[in-house]
Design an enzyme around this catalytic site. Structure first.
Site, PDB file in Angstrom:
ATOM      1  N   ASP A 113       0.259  16.587  -5.407  1.00  0.00           N
ATOM      2  CA  ASP A 113       0.438  16.345  -6.679  1.00  0.00           C
ATOM      3  C   ASP A 113      -0.930  15.264  -6.679  1.00  0.00           C
ATOM      4  OD1 ASP A 113       2.650  17.628  -6.290  1.00  0.00           O
ATOM      5  OD2 ASP A 113       4.156  16.102  -7.750  1.00  0.00           O
ATOM      6  N   LYS A 137       1.296  16.290 -14.528  1.00  0.00           N
ATOM      7  CA  LYS A 137       2.239  15.399 -14.360  1.00  0.00           C
ATOM      8  C   LYS A 137       2.229  14.385 -14.998  1.00  0.00           C
ATOM      9  CE  LYS A 137       4.080  13.734 -10.032  1.00  0.00           C
ATOM     10  NZ  LYS A 137       3.977  13.085  -8.639  1.00  0.00           N
ATOM     11  N   LYS A 144       5.825  18.219 -15.423  1.00  0.00           N
ATOM     12  CA  LYS A 144       5.759  17.979 -14.430  1.00  0.00           C
ATOM     13  C   LYS A 144       6.601  16.392 -14.595  1.00  0.00           C
ATOM     14  CE  LYS A 144       6.906  16.475 -10.300  1.00  0.00           C
ATOM     15  NZ  LYS A 144       6.183  16.691  -7.894  1.00  0.00           N
TER      16      LYS A 144
END
Length: 232
Positions: free
Chosen positions: A98, A160, A189
């Site tokens: 991430d 994300k 996400k």
């Protein structure tokens, strides 16, 4: 398909990333997180880079993935630094990454920086999953859409919303915006401030494919309880 009928605890667990990322989290929180992942069949645990090897060892016989964060939480590292982090963590056993974009560069319109760092991370991940954090709380809608497009074009697997340490976390509006912007092959996400089952379900219904949270146990226990009441 209704939320109640589709999102069983088992299905829900497979779209959750259990986050152990607080600055004060210690090895004990990693052990606790691993227990949650094992108990409920959670898809992924996301830990700080220094705990990747520990998480990999503890989950060596499990189906769960181990992920970590790159350029977290501010995104200000150079392209080379981020790629180096990904390579080191891939060698340590992480399979999901991430990565926070260079938020300042995005706000300034320096799009090539974003493209280069995502491309470098995807290459360094060697088949791992790269989730690009655009930190929506700092961007206007046009910037969010453009950041998502750049990430997708550079090979990101997910975009994300947030780190959880910015101005705000995930919102239904941002999930809908990202989902409408991204091609079907790139996931969304939701992360940041997601603490309840209802929070999670709203974001999934809005179009999220993955949800990051540190409240995994509470969310899944609520899902189990709701299922029991529905079938009683």
């Amino acid at each position: 398909m209704t939320t109640a009928s589709y999102w069983t605890p088992r299905r829900l667990a497979r779209v959750l990333d259990h986050s152990v990322l607080s600055p004060v989290h210690t090895e004990e929180e990693v052990f606790k997180g691993v227990r949650v992942v094992r108990e409920f069949g959670v898809r992924t645990i996301i830990v700080k880079p220094s705990y990747v090897k520990l998480a990999v060892r503890l989950l060596a016989d499990a189906l769960a993935h181990v992920g970590t964060v790159i350029g977290f939480p501010h995104g200000g590292e150079t392209v080379r630094m981020k790629a180096t982090q990904v390579r080191e963590m891939r060698a340590a056993g992480a399979v999901e990454f991430d990565m926070v974009i260079n938020i300042g560069a995005m706000r300034e319109g320096r799009e090539r920086v974003i493209s280069r760092e995502v491309e470098a991370a995807v290459t360094a991940a060697r088949g791992g999953v790269v989730k690009v954090i655009i930190e929506t709380g700092y961007l206007d809608d046009q910037q969010k859409m453009r950041a998502a497009q750049l990430a997708a074009e550079a090979g990101a697997h997910f975009v994300k919303t947030s780190t959880g340490y910015g101005l705000r976390g995930a919102t239904v509006e941002d999930i809908k915006l990202l989902r409408s912007t991204l091609p079907r092959g790139v996931g969304v996400k939701a992360s940041g401030g997601i603490k309840t089952l209802d929070d999670t379900l709203r974001l999934l219904e809005a179009g999220a494919n993955r949800v990051g949270t540190s409240s995994t146990r509470a969310i899944l226990e609520a899902a189990v309880e709701r299922l029991q009441l529905a079938t009683a």
